[in-house]
Design an enzyme around this catalytic site. Structure first.
Site, short mmCIF file in Angstrom:
data_model
loop_
_atom_site.label_atom_id
_atom_site.label_comp_id
_atom_site.label_asym_id
_atom_site.label_seq_id
_atom_site.Cartn_x
_atom_site.Cartn_y
_atom_site.Cartn_z
N ASN A 192 12.81 -9.59 10.23
CA ASN A 192 13.03 -8.44 9.35
C ASN A 192 14.52 -8.12 9.22
O ASN A 192 14.98 -7.66 8.18
CB ASN A 192 12.21 -7.24 9.83
N ASP A 247 6.70 10.79 11.90
CA ASP A 247 6.51 11.22 13.29
C ASP A 247 6.64 12.74 13.41
O ASP A 247 5.89 13.37 14.15
CB ASP A 247 7.55 10.52 14.18
N MET A 273 0.82 -1.22 0.00
CA MET A 273 0.00 0.00 0.00
C MET A 273 0.85 1.28 0.00
O MET A 273 0.53 2.24 -0.67
CB MET A 273 -0.88 0.02 1.26
N HIS A 283 11.87 5.03 16.04
CA HIS A 283 10.48 5.07 15.54
C HIS A 283 9.70 4.01 16.31
O HIS A 283 9.48 2.88 15.82
CB HIS A 283 10.45 4.80 14.03
C1 LMR Z 1 3.27 4.03 11.85
O1 LMR Z 1 3.97 4.77 12.54
O2 LMR Z 1 2.18 4.38 11.37
C2 LMR Z 1 3.69 2.62 11.64
O3 LMR Z 1 5.06 2.50 11.82
C3 LMR Z 1 2.90 1.77 12.58
C4 LMR Z 1 3.25 0.34 12.53
O4 LMR Z 1 3.61 -0.20 13.61
O5 LMR Z 1 3.14 -0.28 11.48
#
Ligand code: LMR
Length: 436
Positions: free
Chosen positions: A194, A248, A104, A276
Site C-alpha cells: 500500500n 474511531d 463500497m 488507526h
Molecule cells: C475499520 O476500522 O472498520 C477498518 O479500518 C477495518 C479494517 O481493518 O479494514
C-alpha cells in the site's frame, strides 16, 4: 490502448474495449458522439456532464490543446452559472478526486458528495474517480449511476486509472483505495504494497493537484499511508494531509452514549490519539457527556479503561465478523464528518480528531509521523491543534504505545519516504482495527 475522453458532441470512436459496453448504452441519448485520444497513457477516461441544460454556449469551442490539455468537447463549453436565476449564487466548481472509487466506501460517499450533503447546497462539484485496470468496468457503472441520479450540483464526472490525469487540479483528494491484507501476508508486506500505491499517488498529487489540495487518507494502514503520501508531495503543505480517525471518534461517542444512557449528540470533546489500529487511544479523560467530564458521569472507571477502550480499538474487527467485509457505510459517513469538520467552523469548546502531521505538536508526541490528535477549524479547510487538554499518566502511557507503533511503521517504510533503508521491527501485537 489510447486514452479516450468521452465527448458526447462529435464523432470517430477510438476506444478502450471496456468502454464499448458503456458507450453502447450511452450513445443513443446523444445525437453526435466522439472520442478524442488523450496523449499521456494507455488509460481509459470517460467524462460526462449530468446537466447539459445548464450549458450556456450552444456550440463547441475548439480550444488550443496546449492551453487546456484535457479539455474536450462538452467540457470546453463554458458553464455560466450566473446566467440562471437558480445557480447565480452558487460557488465556484470544486474538483474532488476519489481513489478506490469503484469500492463500497466510495459507493456510499460519492452520492453524498454529489447531493450537496457534504460541501453544501450551493457548491457545484466535479468528481474525478480513480480506479484500477481491474475495476474500470465497475467505475463506468458508478459514473452511469451518477448520471442517472440527475444531481443538480454534479457538473462533471471523469474516470480513469492514471492518478496523474485523475488528480489534475484536485482541491480535495479522498484516498480510499488500498489492497486488503491477504492470507499469509506479513504486515510489513502490507505496508510496502500500500505504501507503493500511496507514494505514487503522493507524487501525482505533487505534480498535478491544486497546491492547496486537502488530502484525506482512508486506505489502511492510513496513518503511515498518509505519511508516505505527504513525503512524496513536498510541494503541498504537510498540514493538508489527514488520516481518517473520525470513524474511531464516532465509534467512541456511540459507546459512551450507550454506557451513559444518553443520545450520542450529548457526547463531545472525544479525541482519538495515535494510530488507526488496535493501539489507538480513545480519550475518556477529556471527553464530555452533556458538558460534564465523562469520568463524572460514568463512575465505572474500570469499564472506561478496559472495555470501552478495547471495544473502540476492535470495533472494525467486530464489524468484519458480522459483515464478512470492512465497514463501508459508517466509514463513508465519517469521511463526510471529517470533511465537514474542515469546511465548517468547529462548535465553540468542542473539537474533532484527525490523523495529522505531528511536527510542532504541543503535547510532546514524536515529530515526523501522522498521529491522530484533537483539532479545531475555522471552516476554511485548515485546522489548529487544541492546546487545553489534560494528559495524565494513564493516557500518556497509551499515547507512547501507539506512538512507538507509528515510529516502527515509519522505519518500515523508510524506502518510500526518502529516509534511507527500511528496517521492519514492528511490535508483535500491531494490528489494524479489522484484524483480530
Ligand atoms: C475499520 O476500522 O472498520 C477498518 O479500518 C477495518 C479494517 O481493518 O479494514
Amino acid at each position: 490502448m489510447a486514452v479516450t475522453h468521452f465527448n458526447p458532441t462529435c464523432s470517430k470512436p477510438r476506444l478502450h474495449s471496456s468502454q464499448l459496453s458503456f458507450l453502447s448504452r450511452t450513445l443513443p441519448r446523444h445525437r453526435h458522439c466522439s472520442f478524442a485520444p488523450l496523449h499521456r497513457t494507455q488509460h481509459a477516461r470517460i467524462s460526462c456532464s449530468v446537466a447539459p441544460n445548464e450549458v450556456q454556449v450552444p456550440a463547441v469551442k475548439t480550444l488550443d490543446p496546449k492551453s487546456k490539455a484535457e479539455c474536450y468537447g462538452v467540457f470546453c463549453l463554458t458553464y455560466d452559472l450566473r446566467a440562471e436565476e437558480e445557480t447565480r449564487s452558487w460557488k465556484k466548481l470544486i474538483n474532488i478526486a476519489v481513489s478506490g472509487a469503484a469500492g463500497m466506501i466510495a459507493n456510499h460517499l460519492l452520492f453524498k458528495i454529489a447531493s450537496g450533503e457534504v460541501f453544501g447546497p450551493d457548491q457545484p462539484v466535479a468528481l474525478k474517480l480513480l480506479g484500477s485496470e481491474r475495476s474500470i468496468q465497475a467505475l463506468e457503472g458508478v459514473a452511469m449511476e451518477l448520471e442517472d441520479s440527475l444531481f443538480p450540483l454534479l457538473r462533471e464526472v471523469s474516470i480513469g486509472i492514471d492518478p496523474y490525469e485523475v488528480f489534475q487540479d484536485a482541491e480535495w483528494a479522498l484516498l480510499i483505495g488500498a489492497k486488503p491484507r491477504g492470507p499469509g501476508m506479513e504486515r510489513a508486506d502490507l505496508l510496502d504494497i500500500n505504501g507503493q500505491i500511496y507514494a505514487a499517488q503522493g507524487r501525482a498529487l505533487n505534480a498535478v493537484a491544486s497546491r492547496n489540495v486537502k488530502v484525506i487518507v482512508v486506505g489502511n494502514p492510513c496513518n503511515t499511508n498518509a505519511l508516505i503520501c505527504l513525503k512524496n508531495a513536498p510541494n503541498i503543505p504537510a498540514k493538508n494531509f489527514h488520516a481518517l480517525t473520525r470513524l474511531d471518534e464516532n465509534r467512541a461517542k456511540c459507546q459512551l452514549a450507550l454506557k451513559a444512557g444518553v443520545f450520542y449528540d450529548k457526547v463531545s470533546n472525544v479525541t482519538i490519539w495515535g494510530n488507526h489500529s488496535t493501539t489507538q487511544v480513545p480519550d475518556f479523560l477529556n471527553a464530555k457527556i452533556d458538558g460534564l467530564p465523562v469520568k463524572e458521569v460514568v463512575k465505572d472507571h474500570r469499564w472506561l479503561e478496559e472495555e470501552f477502550t478495547e471495544k473502540v480499538q476492535k470495533r472494525g474487527g467486530a464489524l468484519i465478523k458480522k459483515w464478512g467485509r470492512s465497514s463501508a457505510a459508517s466509514t463513508s459517513v465519517s469521511i463526510v464528518d471529517a470533511i465537514r469538520s474542515l469546511v465548517t467552523p468547529t462548535p465553540e469548546g468542542d473539537w474533532f480528531s484527525s490523523g495529522v502531521y505531528s511536527n510542532g505538536n504541543p503535547y510532546g508526541i514524536a515529530e515526523g509521523i501522522v498521529f491522530s490528535m484533537p483539532c479545531r477549524s475555522k471552516g476554511d479547510g485548515d485546522y489548529e491543534l487544541v492546546k487545553d487538554v489534560i494528559i495524565d499518566d494513564y493516557l500518556w502511557q497509551r499515547i507512547k504505545k501507539t506512538e512507538a507503533e507509528l515510529l516502527a511503521e515509519k522505519r518500515c517504510v523508510a524506502h518510500l519516504t526518502g529516509e534511507g533503508i527500511a528496517v521492519c521491527d514492528l511490535p508483535g501485537d500491531t494490528m489494524l482495527p479489522g484484524e483480530m
